[in-house]
Design an enzyme around this catalytic site. Structure first.
Site, PDB file in Angstrom:
ATOM      1  N   SER A  49       0.835  -1.193   0.000  1.00  0.00           N
ATOM      2  CA  SER A  49       0.000   0.000   0.000  1.00  0.00           C
ATOM      3  C   SER A  49       0.878   1.254   0.000  1.00  0.00           C
ATOM      4  O   SER A  49       1.701   1.418  -0.896  1.00  0.00           O
ATOM      5  CB  SER A  49      -0.966  -0.048   1.188  1.00  0.00           C
TER       6      SER A  49
ATOM      7  N   ASP B  82      -9.882  -5.079  -4.620  1.00  0.00           N
ATOM      8  CA  ASP B  82      -9.367  -3.981  -3.799  1.00  0.00           C
ATOM      9  C   ASP B  82     -10.253  -2.753  -3.958  1.00  0.00           C
ATOM     10  O   ASP B  82     -10.321  -2.152  -5.034  1.00  0.00           O
ATOM     11  CB  ASP B  82      -7.934  -3.667  -4.224  1.00  0.00           C
TER      12      ASP B  82
ATOM     13  N   HIS C 117      -7.885  -5.466  -0.446  1.00  0.00           N
ATOM     14  CA  HIS C 117      -6.643  -4.720  -0.255  1.00  0.00           C
ATOM     15  C   HIS C 117      -5.735  -5.376   0.778  1.00  0.00           C
ATOM     16  O   HIS C 117      -4.512  -5.397   0.606  1.00  0.00           O
ATOM     17  CB  HIS C 117      -6.978  -3.290   0.189  1.00  0.00           C
TER      18      HIS C 117
END
Length: 265
Positions: free
Chosen positions: A94, A215, A242
């Site tokens: 991320s 996601d 995610h």
């Protein structure tokens, strides 16, 4: 746990195992333990695993100023060098993937190969601004609602539906109690301003980009765009939301190991 001082910040990091270096960089609101702790044993047979907490997370202490990507990169590099783990393979998740991309471009002498999971080059598009702006507001005004949103958008619909109401409530309570909220708020401000597009184009190391099909935090189009911009990059996609390190730990760990150890580059 060890600590290294970088530009006035006391950066905490963990080291496990022995061998060549593997640096794992966590995401927004996460830390070395919450994002990576359950995966360490899968990697320590092959690597010395270094897990830094950059500013805003874990036990790292700093003066509370706004975060800059270059300063977080310096913290990660300092932890790896202090652990005698350079050069290293680099895995980022991320915001940590965006940070890893920056490091791969700006510190090429320290990096052997890089894996970017659910990353993004910029937080500037309308959807990302809407999402991160909502996160910022909920962190300030309703942290329990923010915890619910993390679950709702962090996992795939099928995975979330498999949890009982009690399990969901326990997860909400764990997020509320375990998140360093002020630090996460500072990281979200960085998400809103982030742009590592120029560094993405300068990566020359072997690279694997991993997107997540379901996601809803950082849609997989962002990961696909990263792969398209990096010369020679491989792309893989996990059937996950995610939070793939939590939802699909086996598949994720296998992708990492295959790419870094078996020459599937």
């Amino acid at each position: 746990m060890a600590v290294v001082e970088v530009d006035g910040a006391k950066v905490s990091y963990r080291v496990d195992g022995d061998g060549p270096g593997l640096v794992l960089v966590h995401g927004t609101g996460g830390d070395a333990e919450s994002n990576w702790g359950h995966l360490v044993e899968r990697f320590t047979p092959y690597w010395k695993v270094v897990r830094p907490d950059y500013s805003g997370s874990g036990k790292t202490e700093d003066g509370g100023r706004p975060l800059r990507i270059r300063e977080l990169a310096a913290q990660v590099i300092a932890a790896a060098r202090d652990a005698n783990a350079t050069p290293f393979d680099l895995v980022g998740f991320s915001l940590g993937a965006s940070l890893a991309a920056y490091i791969a471009a700006e510190y090429p002498e320290d990096v052997r190969a890089v894996i970017l999971l659910a990353g993004f080059a910029s937080g500037g598009d309308g959807r990302m601004q809407l999402e991160f702006g909502l996160w910022r507001d909920l962190i300030h005004n309703d942290r329990r609602a923010m915890a619910r949103l993390v679950l709702l958008t962090g996992f795939s619909p099928d995975f979330l539906a498999s949890l009982s109401p009690q399990q969901i409530e326990e997860n909400i309570e764990a997020i509320v109690a375990g998140t360093q909220w002020e630090g996460m708020g500072r990281q979200v401000e960085l998400d809103l301003a982030l742009d590592v597009s120029e560094q993405i184009r300068r990566i020359t190391k072997p690279t694997l980009v991993i997107g997540c099909t379901h996601d809803h935090m950082v849609p997989p189009a962002h990961a696909r765009a990263l792969a398209a911009e990096i010369s020679g990059a491989r792309y893989a996609e996990l059937d996950s939301g995610h939070l793939a390190p939590l939802e699909r730990p086996d598949e994720f760990a296998q992708l990492v190991t295959d790419f870094l150890r078996t020459g599937e580059r």
